[in-house]
Design a protein around this motif. Structure first.
Motif, PDB file in Angstrom:
ATOM      1  N   LEU A  60       0.826  -1.210   0.000  1.00  0.00           N
ATOM      2  CA  LEU A  60       0.000   0.000   0.000  1.00  0.00           C
ATOM      3  C   LEU A  60       0.859   1.259   0.000  1.00  0.00           C
ATOM      4  O   LEU A  60       0.583   2.214  -0.725  1.00  0.00           O
ATOM      5  CB  LEU A  60      -0.926   0.015   1.225  1.00  0.00           C
ATOM      6  N   SER A  61       1.899   1.248   0.797  1.00  0.00           N
ATOM      7  CA  SER A  61       2.734   2.446   0.939  1.00  0.00           C
ATOM      8  C   SER A  61       3.497   2.783  -0.336  1.00  0.00           C
ATOM      9  O   SER A  61       3.919   3.930  -0.519  1.00  0.00           O
ATOM     10  CB  SER A  61       3.728   2.253   2.098  1.00  0.00           C
ATOM     11  N   SER A  62       3.688   1.818  -1.220  1.00  0.00           N
ATOM     12  CA  SER A  62       4.424   2.068  -2.465  1.00  0.00           C
ATOM     13  C   SER A  62       3.501   2.384  -3.634  1.00  0.00           C
ATOM     14  O   SER A  62       3.934   2.403  -4.786  1.00  0.00           O
ATOM     15  CB  SER A  62       5.310   0.863  -2.808  1.00  0.00           C
ATOM     16  N   GLU A  63       2.232   2.652  -3.346  1.00  0.00           N
ATOM     17  CA  GLU A  63       1.288   3.011  -4.416  1.00  0.00           C
ATOM     18  C   GLU A  63       1.713   4.315  -5.078  1.00  0.00           C
ATOM     19  O   GLU A  63       2.173   5.250  -4.426  1.00  0.00           O
ATOM     20  CB  GLU A  63      -0.121   3.176  -3.843  1.00  0.00           C
ATOM     21  N   ASN A  64       1.563   4.401  -6.401  1.00  0.00           N
ATOM     22  CA  ASN A  64       1.845   5.632  -7.128  1.00  0.00           C
ATOM     23  C   ASN A  64       0.602   6.515  -7.093  1.00  0.00           C
ATOM     24  O   ASN A  64      -0.421   6.202  -7.693  1.00  0.00           O
ATOM     25  CB  ASN A  64       2.227   5.320  -8.585  1.00  0.00           C
ATOM     26  N   MET A 142       1.753   1.118 -19.958  1.00  0.00           N
ATOM     27  CA  MET A 142       2.720   1.965 -19.256  1.00  0.00           C
ATOM     28  C   MET A 142       3.188   1.273 -17.985  1.00  0.00           C
ATOM     29  O   MET A 142       2.368   0.811 -17.191  1.00  0.00           O
ATOM     30  CB  MET A 142       2.112   3.327 -18.902  1.00  0.00           C
ATOM     31  N   LEU A 143       4.494   1.201 -17.824  1.00  0.00           N
ATOM     32  CA  LEU A 143       5.098   0.622 -16.626  1.00  0.00           C
ATOM     33  C   LEU A 143       5.381   1.763 -15.663  1.00  0.00           C
ATOM     34  O   LEU A 143       6.197   2.646 -15.934  1.00  0.00           O
ATOM     35  CB  LEU A 143       6.397  -0.105 -16.995  1.00  0.00           C
ATOM     36  N   VAL A 144       4.688   1.770 -14.525  1.00  0.00           N
ATOM     37  CA  VAL A 144       4.804   2.844 -13.556  1.00  0.00           C
ATOM     38  C   VAL A 144       5.309   2.276 -12.240  1.00  0.00           C
ATOM     39  O   VAL A 144       4.822   1.245 -11.773  1.00  0.00           O
ATOM     40  CB  VAL A 144       3.443   3.537 -13.319  1.00  0.00           C
ATOM     41  N   GLY A 145       6.261   2.947 -11.630  1.00  0.00           N
ATOM     42  CA  GLY A 145       6.761   2.487 -10.343  1.00  0.00           C
ATOM     43  C   GLY A 145       8.271   2.461 -10.313  1.00  0.00           C
ATOM     44  O   GLY A 145       8.937   2.686 -11.327  1.00  0.00           O
ATOM     45  N   ARG A 146       8.815   2.171  -9.132  1.00  0.00           N
ATOM     46  CA  ARG A 146      10.255   2.215  -8.947  1.00  0.00           C
ATOM     47  C   ARG A 146      10.880   0.865  -9.273  1.00  0.00           C
ATOM     48  O   ARG A 146      10.478  -0.170  -8.754  1.00  0.00           O
ATOM     49  CB  ARG A 146      10.590   2.605  -7.513  1.00  0.00           C
ATOM     50  N   ILE A 203       9.175   7.565  -9.547  1.00  0.00           N
ATOM     51  CA  ILE A 203       8.955   8.825  -8.855  1.00  0.00           C
ATOM     52  C   ILE A 203       8.343   8.561  -7.481  1.00  0.00           C
ATOM     53  O   ILE A 203       7.776   7.502  -7.225  1.00  0.00           O
ATOM     54  CB  ILE A 203       8.035   9.774  -9.648  1.00  0.00           C
ATOM     55  N   LEU A 204       8.482   9.547  -6.610  1.00  0.00           N
ATOM     56  CA  LEU A 204       7.900   9.509  -5.274  1.00  0.00           C
ATOM     57  C   LEU A 204       7.023  10.741  -5.088  1.00  0.00           C
ATOM     58  O   LEU A 204       7.122  11.701  -5.865  1.00  0.00           O
ATOM     59  CB  LEU A 204       9.012   9.499  -4.218  1.00  0.00           C
ATOM     60  N   PRO A 205       6.150  10.742  -4.081  1.00  0.00           N
ATOM     61  CA  PRO A 205       5.325  11.933  -3.840  1.00  0.00           C
ATOM     62  C   PRO A 205       6.194  13.153  -3.564  1.00  0.00           C
ATOM     63  O   PRO A 205       7.277  13.051  -2.988  1.00  0.00           O
ATOM     64  CB  PRO A 205       4.506  11.550  -2.596  1.00  0.00           C
ATOM     65  N   ARG A 206       5.703  14.317  -3.979  1.00  0.00           N
ATOM     66  CA  ARG A 206       6.448  15.554  -3.743  1.00  0.00           C
ATOM     67  C   ARG A 206       6.572  15.837  -2.249  1.00  0.00           C
ATOM     68  O   ARG A 206       7.610  16.265  -1.758  1.00  0.00           O
ATOM     69  CB  ARG A 206       5.744  16.727  -4.438  1.00  0.00           C
TER      70      ARG A 206
END
Length: 377
Positions: A60-64, A142-146, A203-206
Motif C-alpha cells: 500500500l505504501s508504495s502506491e503511485n 505503461m510501466l509505472v513504479g520504482r 517517482i515519489l510523492p512531492r
C-alpha cells in the motif's frame, strides 16, 4: 506510554530529518522527478493499460499516487516486486483482486521471473482484448513504479518469444501525438495485437505528510540513505521486530554450549592445518561465514528479547531493549573493539539494515492487510 508511542516518536524523527533534507534541496524529489511526473500525467490517457510496480514489502505504501487521478485506469496490473523479501504475498494478491486489479508477484533480480511477468502481461492483454472485442492492432502498456537500472536491464533483455521474434527495444521509434520520445525504454513484448511496454522513471510523492509512510519508504530504500541517522532506522526496524512474534522462530539459533564448542573446534583445526589445507578451506569458510553471522544475529536477538525482564508495552522499557540489542549485536556482527560508541552504533545499524533489505535475516511485509479483505468460503 504504550509501545505505539515509541514507534511514533521514531517515525517523527525520521520524517523531520527527511523534510529538513528536502528543504535544503537534498531530498528525494528533484527536477528530474518533477518532469517525469508531468510526462506520466500527460501520457496516461494515451495508454491502454497500466502495469504498476509496487514493493511487496509495502504494497500500500508504495502506491503511485498519480494513478488516483485517473479513475478510468482502475483496471490495472499491480506487479508486486521483491516477493523474495516479503511474506503475506498471497493475502495481498487476494486483496488486489478484490480491488478490481490484476495482481502478479515477481522477483525482478531473477531473469526467469521477469520473463514470466512479460508472458503474464501478454496473456492478460490478449484476454482483455478478446473479452472487450478490442479492434486496435497496437496496445500500449505503461510501466509505472520504482525499478532499478539493473532490474530494467533484465526486463530489456528478457526473451519472451512474442510470435514472431524476441522482445525488442524500440525506444527510438515509439510515437505519441506525432512526437517521438526516445528518453524512455520501449519494449515490444507481443504481437497479434502488437503489445508495447512503455517504461517511465520511478517517482515519489512531492510531499510525504504521513510519518509511518515516510519511515517505511526510507526503511525499504525507496528514499535514499543519508538523509537520517542509520541508528534511527535500525531502532524503527527493531521496534517492528520486537512487537512481532518473529523472533520466537529463532530459538534454535540461541547461544548455547554446543555451538560454542563447535566454533572452538573449528578454530583449533584451522590453527594446526598446513598452509595448503588452509588455502583449500578458504573458499569453503568464506561461503559459510556469512550464514554463521546471520544465525548469530538471530540467536542474539532471540536471547536479548527472551532475557529482557522489562515491559515492552512501556516506552522507556522498549528503548532499553533496543539499546541492549544494539550492544549485543556488536559481537554477533564481529565489530572490532575500540571504535567508539557512535561508530559502534552506526556499524551495527548499517549491517542490521542490510540484512533486512536483502532478506537474509527474515522476510517482512511492513504494511498490514486492510480489514476489508474477506476470504472466500
Amino acid at each position: 506510554m504504550a509501545t505505539a508511542s515509541t514507534a511514533s516518536r521514531i517515525t517523527r524523527k525520521i520524517v523531520i530529518a527527511v523534510k529538513k533534507a528536502a528543504s535544503r534541496n537534498k531530498g528525494w524529489y528533484d527536477l528530474h522527478m518533477a518532469a517525469a511526473s508531468g510526462a506520466i500525467a500527460q501520457r496516461l490517457p494515451l495508454v491502454d493499460l497500466v502495469a504498476e510496480i509496487r514493493d511487496a514489502r509495502i504494497p500500500l505504501s508504495s502506491e503511485n499516487e498519480l494513478l488516483r487521478d485517473f479513475p478510468a485506469l482502475s483496471k490495472r496490473i499491480v506487479v508486486m516486486n521483491k516477493i523474495d523479501l516479503a511474506d503475506q504475498t498471497q493475502g495481498w494478491m487476494r486483496y488486489f483482486e478484490q480491488q478490481n486489479c490484476i495482481p502478479y508477484g515477481v522477483n525482478s533480480h531473477n531473469k526467469d521471473s521477469v520473463k514470466g511477468l512479460l508472458n503474464f502481461i501478454q496473456a492478460q492483454v490478449r484476454g482483455l482484448c478478446k473479452a472487450n472485442h478490442h479492434a486496435s492492432e497496437t496496445i500500449t502498456i505503461m510501466l509505472v513504479g520504482r525499478i532499478s537500472a539493473a532490474e530494467k536491464g533484465r526486463l530489456k533483455h528478457a526473451t519472451v518469444s512474442p510470435q514472431p521474434g524476441e522482445t525488442k527495444d524500440i525506444s527510438s521509434f515509439k510515437q505519441y501525438n506525432g512526437v517521438f520520445h526516445a528518453q524512455h525504454l520501449h519494449l515490444q513484448i507481443g504481437s497479434h495485437p502488437n503489445i508495447y511496454l512503455l517504461d517511465t522513471p520511478g517517482i515519489l510523492p512531492r510531499m510525504i505528510h504521513d510519518a509511518e509512510l515516510c519511515s517505511k519508504l526510507v526503511l525499504t530504500g525507496a528514499i535514499r540513505d543519508g538523509l537520517i541517522e542509520q541508528k534511527e532506522l535500525a531502532r524503527y526496524f527493531l521496534t517492528i521486530l520486537n512487537l512481532s512474534d518473529q523472533y520466537k522462530k529463532w530459538a534454535k539459533f540461541s547461544t548455547n554450549e554446543d555451538r560454542l564448542l563447535s566454533f572452538i573446534e573449528h578454530k583449533v583445526e584451522d590453527s594446526i592445518s598446513s598452509k595448503l589445507e588452509m588455502r583449500q578451506k578458504k573458499q569453503h569458510m568464506m561461503d559459510h561465514t556469512e550464514d554463521l553471522i546471520v544465525n548469530d544475529v538471530r540467536g542474539t536477538i532471540f536471547d536479548t528479547i527472551s532475557c529482557f525482564d522489562g515491559n515492552i508495552e512501556l516506552e522507556e522499557d522498549m528503548i532499553k531493549l533496543m539499546e541492549a540489542e544494539l550492544v549485543a549485536l556488536r559481537e554477533a556482527f564481529r565489530v572490532p573493539q575500540g571504535l567508539g560508541e557512535y561508530v559502534y552504533n552506526r556499524v551495527v545499524s548499517v549491517k542490521l539494515l542490510d540484512l533486512y533489505r536483502t532478506g537474509r535475516l527474515e522476510h517482512y511485509t511492513l504494511d498490514t492487510l486492510p480489514l476489508t479483505l474477506h476470504h472466500p468460503l
